[in-house]
Scaffold this active site. Sequence first.
Site, mmCIF file in Angstrom:
data_model
loop_
_atom_site.group_PDB
_atom_site.id
_atom_site.type_symbol
_atom_site.label_atom_id
_atom_site.label_comp_id
_atom_site.label_asym_id
_atom_site.label_seq_id
_atom_site.Cartn_x
_atom_site.Cartn_y
_atom_site.Cartn_z
ATOM 1 N N ALA A 34 0.653 -1.315 0.085
ATOM 2 C CA ALA A 34 -0.080 -0.190 -0.022
ATOM 3 C C ALA A 34 0.854 1.367 0.115
ATOM 4 C CB ALA A 34 -0.759 0.019 1.150
ATOM 5 N N LEU A 35 2.008 1.078 0.096
ATOM 6 C CA LEU A 35 3.271 2.318 0.128
ATOM 7 C C LEU A 35 2.631 3.320 1.504
ATOM 8 C CD1 LEU A 35 4.365 2.986 -3.624
ATOM 9 C CD2 LEU A 35 5.224 1.530 -1.598
ATOM 10 N N THR A 117 5.731 -12.573 14.800
ATOM 11 C CA THR A 117 6.864 -11.925 15.460
ATOM 12 C C THR A 117 6.895 -12.753 16.753
ATOM 13 O OG1 THR A 117 7.302 -9.802 16.932
ATOM 14 C CG2 THR A 117 5.189 -10.242 16.257
ATOM 15 N N ASP A 118 7.988 -12.572 17.466
ATOM 16 C CA ASP A 118 8.204 -13.331 18.795
ATOM 17 C C ASP A 118 7.297 -12.381 20.034
ATOM 18 O OD1 ASP A 118 9.762 -10.910 18.912
ATOM 19 O OD2 ASP A 118 11.319 -11.767 19.715
ATOM 20 N N GLU A 119 6.939 -11.040 19.788
ATOM 21 C CA GLU A 119 6.151 -10.203 20.508
ATOM 22 C C GLU A 119 4.682 -10.837 20.828
ATOM 23 O OE1 GLU A 119 6.118 -6.120 19.738
ATOM 24 O OE2 GLU A 119 7.910 -6.238 19.029
ATOM 25 N N TYR A 144 0.295 -3.400 18.894
ATOM 26 C CA TYR A 144 0.697 -4.091 17.703
ATOM 27 C C TYR A 144 0.651 -5.506 17.977
ATOM 28 C CZ TYR A 144 4.703 -5.880 15.173
ATOM 29 O OH TYR A 144 5.597 -6.962 14.293
ATOM 30 N N LYS A 148 -0.745 -8.859 15.891
ATOM 31 C CA LYS A 148 -0.065 -9.995 15.127
ATOM 32 C C LYS A 148 -0.511 -11.349 15.663
ATOM 33 C CE LYS A 148 2.682 -9.632 12.604
ATOM 34 N NZ LYS A 148 2.800 -9.638 11.138
HETATM 35 P P1 NAD Z 1 7.533 -2.262 7.584
HETATM 36 O O1 NAD Z 1 6.781 -1.514 8.709
HETATM 37 O O2 NAD Z 1 9.179 -1.821 7.334
HETATM 38 O O3 NAD Z 1 6.876 -2.675 6.197
HETATM 39 C C1 NAD Z 1 5.699 -3.010 6.204
HETATM 40 C C2 NAD Z 1 5.106 -2.815 4.772
HETATM 41 O O4 NAD Z 1 3.793 -3.312 4.664
HETATM 42 C C3 NAD Z 1 5.419 -1.517 4.312
HETATM 43 O O5 NAD Z 1 5.980 -1.636 2.841
HETATM 44 C C4 NAD Z 1 3.887 -0.900 4.052
HETATM 45 O O6 NAD Z 1 3.719 -0.047 3.037
HETATM 46 C C5 NAD Z 1 3.285 -2.268 4.001
HETATM 47 N N1 NAD Z 1 1.677 -2.159 4.377
HETATM 48 C C6 NAD Z 1 1.202 -1.498 5.329
HETATM 49 N N2 NAD Z 1 -0.177 -1.833 5.528
HETATM 50 C C7 NAD Z 1 -0.522 -2.143 4.159
HETATM 51 C C8 NAD Z 1 -1.785 -2.478 3.612
HETATM 52 N N3 NAD Z 1 -2.859 -2.370 4.282
HETATM 53 N N4 NAD Z 1 -1.858 -3.173 2.477
HETATM 54 C C9 NAD Z 1 -0.557 -3.491 1.947
HETATM 55 N N5 NAD Z 1 0.615 -3.157 2.216
HETATM 56 C C10 NAD Z 1 0.600 -2.398 3.742
HETATM 57 O O7 NAD Z 1 7.701 -3.719 8.596
HETATM 58 P P2 NAD Z 1 8.716 -4.816 8.608
HETATM 59 O O8 NAD Z 1 9.826 -4.465 9.632
HETATM 60 O O9 NAD Z 1 9.401 -5.136 7.506
HETATM 61 O O10 NAD Z 1 8.039 -6.129 9.099
HETATM 62 C C11 NAD Z 1 7.418 -6.930 8.048
HETATM 63 C C12 NAD Z 1 6.776 -7.970 8.812
HETATM 64 O O11 NAD Z 1 7.574 -8.619 9.643
HETATM 65 C C13 NAD Z 1 5.568 -7.557 9.604
HETATM 66 O O12 NAD Z 1 4.372 -8.498 9.475
HETATM 67 C C14 NAD Z 1 6.189 -7.686 11.183
HETATM 68 O O13 NAD Z 1 5.098 -8.009 12.070
HETATM 69 C C15 NAD Z 1 7.282 -8.965 10.785
HETATM 70 N N6 NAD Z 1 8.169 -8.852 11.839
HETATM 71 C C16 NAD Z 1 9.068 -7.846 11.987
HETATM 72 C C17 NAD Z 1 10.321 -7.851 12.822
HETATM 73 C C18 NAD Z 1 11.147 -6.586 12.895
HETATM 74 O O14 NAD Z 1 12.089 -6.775 13.644
HETATM 75 N N7 NAD Z 1 11.016 -5.614 11.945
HETATM 76 C C19 NAD Z 1 10.325 -8.854 13.576
HETATM 77 C C20 NAD Z 1 9.585 -10.271 13.569
HETATM 78 C C21 NAD Z 1 8.478 -10.095 12.452
HETATM 79 O O1 TDX Z 2 14.496 5.396 20.123
HETATM 80 C C1 TDX Z 2 14.414 4.419 20.600
HETATM 81 N N1 TDX Z 2 14.997 4.130 21.894
HETATM 82 C C2 TDX Z 2 14.863 2.800 22.646
HETATM 83 O O2 TDX Z 2 15.556 2.529 23.783
HETATM 84 C C3 TDX Z 2 13.460 3.396 20.039
HETATM 85 C C4 TDX Z 2 12.837 3.701 18.689
HETATM 86 C C5 TDX Z 2 13.346 2.200 20.663
HETATM 87 N N2 TDX Z 2 13.946 1.847 21.758
HETATM 88 C C6 TDX Z 2 13.876 0.558 22.587
HETATM 89 C C7 TDX Z 2 12.600 -0.114 22.452
HETATM 90 C C8 TDX Z 2 12.787 -1.572 22.527
HETATM 91 O O3 TDX Z 2 13.109 -2.032 23.625
HETATM 92 O O4 TDX Z 2 14.517 -0.326 21.638
HETATM 93 C C9 TDX Z 2 14.007 -1.469 21.516
HETATM 94 C C10 TDX Z 2 13.547 -1.861 20.096
HETATM 95 O O5 TDX Z 2 12.658 -0.958 19.431
HETATM 96 P P1 TDX Z 2 11.885 -0.957 18.263
HETATM 97 O O6 TDX Z 2 12.921 -0.904 17.425
HETATM 98 O O7 TDX Z 2 10.669 -0.246 18.322
HETATM 99 O O8 TDX Z 2 11.363 -2.547 18.094
HETATM 100 P P2 TDX Z 2 10.483 -3.342 19.006
HETATM 101 O O9 TDX Z 2 9.394 -2.662 19.891
HETATM 102 O O10 TDX Z 2 11.273 -4.314 19.879
HETATM 103 O O11 TDX Z 2 9.738 -4.363 17.848
HETATM 104 C C11 TDX Z 2 10.394 -4.743 16.955
HETATM 105 O O12 TDX Z 2 10.699 -6.111 16.782
HETATM 106 C C12 TDX Z 2 9.673 -6.911 16.510
HETATM 107 C C13 TDX Z 2 9.485 -4.447 15.347
HETATM 108 O O13 TDX Z 2 9.410 -3.174 15.356
HETATM 109 C C14 TDX Z 2 8.572 -5.457 15.323
HETATM 110 O O14 TDX Z 2 7.578 -5.260 14.047
HETATM 111 C C15 TDX Z 2 8.800 -6.552 15.576
HETATM 112 O O15 TDX Z 2 7.594 -7.568 15.420
#
Ligand code: NAD
Ligand code: TDX
Length: 328
Positions: A34-35, A117-119, A144, A148
């Site tokens: 969806a960007l 996610t592990d969350e 969030y 999930k």
């Molecule tokens: P992100 O926020 O970087 O990317 C999400 C993408 O989904 C974006 O490109 C956004 O435009 C798109 N999107 C949002 N709403 C939408 C909709 N309604 N329709 C179509 N597209 C849509 O997230 P990420 O960090 O790349 O995470 C990707 C997946 O992995 C998520 O499901 C997240 O729960 C999971 N995940 C993330 C982490 C992490 O550390 N980032 C860890 C474990 C699992």
């Molecule tokens: O500025 C900051 N300072 C700080 O101490 C930010 C942005 C975060 N934090 C802390 C919060 C968390 O303990 O750092 C840790 C990581 O924060 P986030 O990057 O927001 O990640 P978290 O909330 O752990 O969730 C991430 O991992 C699981 C991803 O965003 C999720 O999408 C994924 O499911």
Amino acid sequence: MRVLVTGGAGFIGANFVRWTRAHRPEAQVVVLDALTYAGNRASLPGDVELVVGDVADAEVVDRLVAASDLVVHFAAESHNDNSLHDPSPFVRTNVVGTFTLLEAVRRHDVRLHHVSTDEVYGDLALDDPDRFRESTPYNPSSPYSATKAGSDLLVRAWVRSFGVRATISNCSNNYGGYQHVEKFIPRQITNLLDGGRPKLYGTGENVRDWIHVDDHNAAVWTIVDRGRLGETYMIGADGERSNREVVELLLELTGRPRDAYDLVSDRPGHDLRYAIDATRLRTELGWVPEYAHFEDGLAATVQWYRDNEAWWRPQKDATEAKYAQLGR
Ligand code: NAD
Ligand code: TDX
């Protein structure tokens, strides 16, 4: 093989598309994204087919799923801090979006891999010898993680009730290039590159279990190839570090004193610790992470943000303005 990647313009999805290009050249990738503020066309190779659309739009999803052999579902609202401010897009995208996709894969009998996610398991005490495993009960803390968890449970129900061919993975915190500057590691790196200071929530003692995004995506392909349908796999690379340790490493990597950070107000409901036991993935499916040392992966990530300022710069000011409103 025709692969539909939802959320492919986000952090992990775009890295997944790039990894697939490099290691699975036979796969024909189509991205549905969806960007939103988190999606970026510039994260994708220029010639990848991108359909700009909503994963909760049944018509577009049906058409794309019908033309696919495999769907890998990354699309989500992903940032905890945003979910505390306005949960509604999280319910819509993460829950209704996954439901919409499940109905389409059910209709067309298409294989699905659901990325989670592990969350969903809540958090652990700092001194708890246990780690999250596939049998750990769900106990999400934030809007969030609750959405999930809801999406995972929908997938499980569609497998059991309708025989949908799906697998689920629950991964720990990812790091690497193309991650939005709202997230912890890119926020601190770009603060430092701008001459500013890292911002630690609370006391900085919270622990996350870091994995390089390429190791996550290699694990996803391993599960697609060899995972048992209907099963859940934990993905993690034994990368537990406190937030303070990560910030100290980043300060060292950028030539600053190790105490040159600010403590800022804590996230409400802030999960204390995540830790993953990925034994099943390692022993049953033979997956091994390539980034064995977090410190090396982190150094490479700092270099990526140095080299790609044009990619992150446009988001930086607006992101910091949002944090300033929250007092963080
Ligand atoms: P992100 O926020 O970087 O990317 C999400 C993408 O989904 C974006 O490109 C956004 O435009 C798109 N999107 C949002 N709403 C939408 C909709 N309604 N329709 C179509 N597209 C849509 O997230 P990420 O960090 O790349 O995470 C990707 C997946 O992995 C998520 O499901 C997240 O729960 C999971 N995940 C993330 C982490 C992490 O550390 N980032 C860890 C474990 C699992
Ligand atoms: O500025 C900051 N300072 C700080 O101490 C930010 C942005 C975060 N934090 C802390 C919060 C968390 O303990 O750092 C840790 C990581 O924060 P986030 O990057 O927001 O990640 P978290 O909330 O752990 O969730 C991430 O991992 C699981 C991803 O965003 C999720 O999408 C994924 O499911």
